[in-house]
Design an enzyme around this catalytic site. Structure first.
Site, PDB file in Angstrom:
ATOM      1  CD  GLU A 150     -21.256   4.524   3.918  1.00  0.00           C
ATOM      2  OE1 GLU A 150     -21.214   5.673   4.396  1.00  0.00           O
ATOM      3  OE2 GLU A 150     -21.832   3.585   4.492  1.00  0.00           O
ATOM      4  CD  GLU A 303     -18.774   0.495   6.464  1.00  0.00           C
ATOM      5  OE1 GLU A 303     -19.451   1.119   7.301  1.00  0.00           O
ATOM      6  OE2 GLU A 303     -18.075   1.055   5.609  1.00  0.00           O
TER       7      GLU A 303
END
Ligand code: GLA
Ligand code: ZN
Length: 671
Positions: A150, A303
């Protein structure tokens, strides 16, 4: 396929065995088997454990875990651990720590907390990536490289400052050009040396920082992050040229231009954490954006939470069946992987209450574990039936990060400017009718589509107006809105009236734009009934004052000093036509409007349905797979008609009417 050696839907997620003893890991393997787990991502956060001091590596524990996974036939999406640099690195080389917009040097302790431009960071990140690549290049379970985690931290350190100046030199060539493009004559911001250029700051300014600088800073940060990714990716590619390399994207996608960031990635991957209570059309739109990143290729859901999260303001439990419908929503929209954060709930730390496949209870006898196991068994059954499947949408919607940033950086006409909200509003009108939409880049092929919607296309980059004009000329239907065609790609306004180069195809020009107070409404009165649009609709947000050239009026304002003036128009152009919405209409208008558009373009949902059911089609070489997903609390009905289908999860034959209870999923293939 993401990796031709994994012809199945990836199922599993982030696994942190470095937090556990051997006995627990053994237990994990048993539970993973039960749940149908075939893939784990690791070791995302283990840099400190893998490199206890500079250049000294400790991979033995990871070797052992990889052996265990191999024995248990679980593949690995191998992460470089570079999202969380070890404390010794931050201590020894403070330059790796970021500086925030207020000029504060941040301390060590967070993750994704490094300066993407730090040479030291890059050197050490490449070094550990190389160690991993050399060590695991022949590891049989290696399915992909997952670089860092991320990305998205902005940094304002001196080094970033220096690099920003170099970046500007490259973009603008000369100072004269930069001064002109930024229009620095305004407010006396002229610079005579690149060294005089400052990074944006939220301090020391009575109003707003120059939006042109802010915009370029965001472009620069995207490029810097891309370089930072590339710094590791090139090492990995060298050792394992056939293994896909990518990085996972945070669900808050605004900060980095993901089209640019993913350019050199082999696939896109993203983390889907919908806000509890938000409409399902939001993750649907984000999935469609993710599919667009690599032009329709399958992507990875890296995710999602198996249950509640810990970081939302109110962490609702996922309702029974919800994890399944959310997962299928992604698969139906183009994901070939369904992964979770996290496999086992950690015992302490920031996310100890974040949902996990295996909770603190540590047993298979939990609602969540059972639901995950059921889904695992189903995905196994599906096998490769929808893998690599594409979405052949007939409606395209333009989306652009530069446009997003520029639009929201701009001061005026309203403080409520929210590009994503606006795009979603138009998207939702198609979503609710089960008309699939492809998100389009400015560089996408427009001619594949029958309808293109371009919400708030404020910044018209070179060549885009020409492409849209040609699209309509050849028979396409274009929908443009308020805030279209105001600036060029340097955020300089267009002379000669908005919407600039789109004036001809839209057949009008915009003289002024009125901003409404949040509760204020005007209305659209349909002056020329043309199909579905009838009577009066309310509108708000912005009201353009238009002058029609070749366009005709469809609707006019119901009040104010511009009462009776056109606000919704249609322009016949070549073989197609272009609509202009000069104000933000209520949802009821959009529903009728989309009906009208689809009728004109002869676009229909795959099936008629009653109730809230999401219908998506993915098509691969073996044919079409149709997903019917009821994410709502109510039941729904879908009319299949005379054709016979096989329901893939049950093997049953289906035709006629299908009833879907709350949170039912039905997956069909034509017999
Ligand atoms: C992000 C991170 C994960 C985890 C989850 C929790 O997406 O990538 O490591 O922190 O959030 O929701
Ligand atoms: Zn920096």
């Amino acid at each position: 396929m993401i990796n031709k050696h994994t012809p199945f839907i990836w199922y599993g997620g982030d696994y942190n065995p470095d937090q556990w003893d051997e006995k627990t890991i053994e237990e994990d393997m048993k539970l993973f088997k039960k749940a149908g787990i075939n893939m784990v991502t690791l070791p995302v956060f283990s840099w400190a454990k893998l490199e206890p001091e500079e250049g000294v590596y400790n991979f033995e524990w990871l070797d052992k875990i990889l052996d265990t996974l191999q024995k248990n036939e679980i593949r690995v999406c191998m992460a470089t651990p570079t999202t969380a640099q070890p404390a010794w690195l931050s201590k020894k080389y403070p330059e790796v720590l970021p500086v925030d917009i207020a000029g504060r040097k941040r301390t060590h302790g967070m993750r994704v907390y490094f300066c993407v431009n730090s040479e030291k960071y890059r050197e050490r990140a490449a070094a550990i990536a190389k160690q991993m690549a050399k060590r695991y290049k022949d590891y049989p379970g290696l399915a992909a490289w997952h670089v860092a985690n991320e990305y998205g931290t902005y940094c304002y350190c001196e080094n970033c400052q220096k690099k920003f100046r170099l970046w500007l030199k490259k973009r603008y060539g000369t100072l004269e050009n930069l001064n002109e493009k930024w229009n620095t004559a305004f407010w006396g911001r002229i610079v005579y040396d690149f060294d005089e250029i400052m990074l944006p700051t939220e301090l020391n300014d009575d109003y707003r920082f120059n939006p042109a600088i802010q915009l370029d800073y965001m472009r620069f940060m995207t490029d810097s992050t891309k370089e930072c990714y590339e710094n590791e990716a090139q090492v990995l590619r060298k050792y394992t040229p056939d293994i896909p390399v990518f990085s996972n994207i945070s669900g808050f996608i605004k900060k980095l231009d993901q089209f640019t960031l993913t350019e050199n990635m082999d696939c896109a991957g993203w983390d889907n954490y919908p806000t509890p209570g938000a409409p399902e059309s939001i993750p649907a739109l984000k999935h469609d954006i993710m599919r667009a990143l690599k032009d329709g290729k399958p992507y990875i859901i890296t995710e999602q939470s198996p249950n509640q999260q810990n970081w939302q303001p109110y962490n609702k439990l996922k309702r029974p069946g919800e994890v399944r419908t959310l997962a299928y929503q992604g698969i139906a929209r183009g994901a070939d992987a369904c992964m979770f954060f996290q496999m086992r709930q950690s015992i302490a730390g920031q996310e100890k209450f974040h949902g996990a496949v295996i909770s603190h209870a540590g047993t298979e006898n939990t609602r969540v574990f059972k639901e995950i196991s059921r889904l695992g068994a189903e995905l196994k059954k599906l096998g490769d039936v929808c893998l690599d499947g594409r979405t052949n949408a007939q409606v395209g919607m333009l989306f652009d990060w530069n446009n997003w940033w520029a639009l929201e950086l701009t001061s005026g006409p309203t403080q409520d400017m929210d590009y994503f909200y606006q795009v979603h509003k138009y998207y939702k009108a198609f979503y609710e009718k089960n008309i699939q939409v492809d998100i389009l880049k400015m560089t996408s092929d427009f001619d594949r589509y029958k309808i293109i919607v371009a919400p708030l296309l404020y910044m018209v980059k070179d060549g885009v107006a020409e492409k849209l004009t040609a699209f309509v000329e050849k028979g396409g239907i274009l929908v443009a809105t308020y805030m279209t065609g105001l600036t060029d790609e340097n955020d300089r306004c267009i002379f000669g009236a908005y919407p600039g180069k789109l004036r001809k195809v839209l057949g009008l020009w915009v003289e002024e734009t009125d901003a409404l107070f949040p509760e204020e409404r005007n209305s659209i009165i349909i002056s020329k009934e043309s199909g579905r649009l009838k009577g009066e609709y309310s509108c708000n947000f912005l009201c353009d004052l238009l002058h029609l050239e070749t366009a005709e009026t469809i609707g006019e304002y119901g009040k104010d000093f511009y009462e009776g003036r056109p606000c919704v128009t249609k322009n016949d152009f070549g073989k197609g036509f272009a609509y202009y919405l000069g104000t933000e209409p209520e949802e009821r208008f959009l529903r009728d409007f989309v009906d009208e558009l689809c009728e004109k373009a002869d676009i229909h949902p795959v099936f008629e349905s009653v109730g809230k059911v999401e219908i998506c089609v993915r098509e691969n070489a073996k044919g079409k797979v149709i997903f019917l997903i009821n994410q709502s609390e109510e039941s729904a009905m879908v009319e299949l008609g005379e054709e016979t289908y096989e329901e893939l999860l049950t093997g049953q034959e289906r035709k006629g009417t299908i009833h879907l209870n709350s949170r039912d999923v039905v997956i069909l293939k034509k017999r």
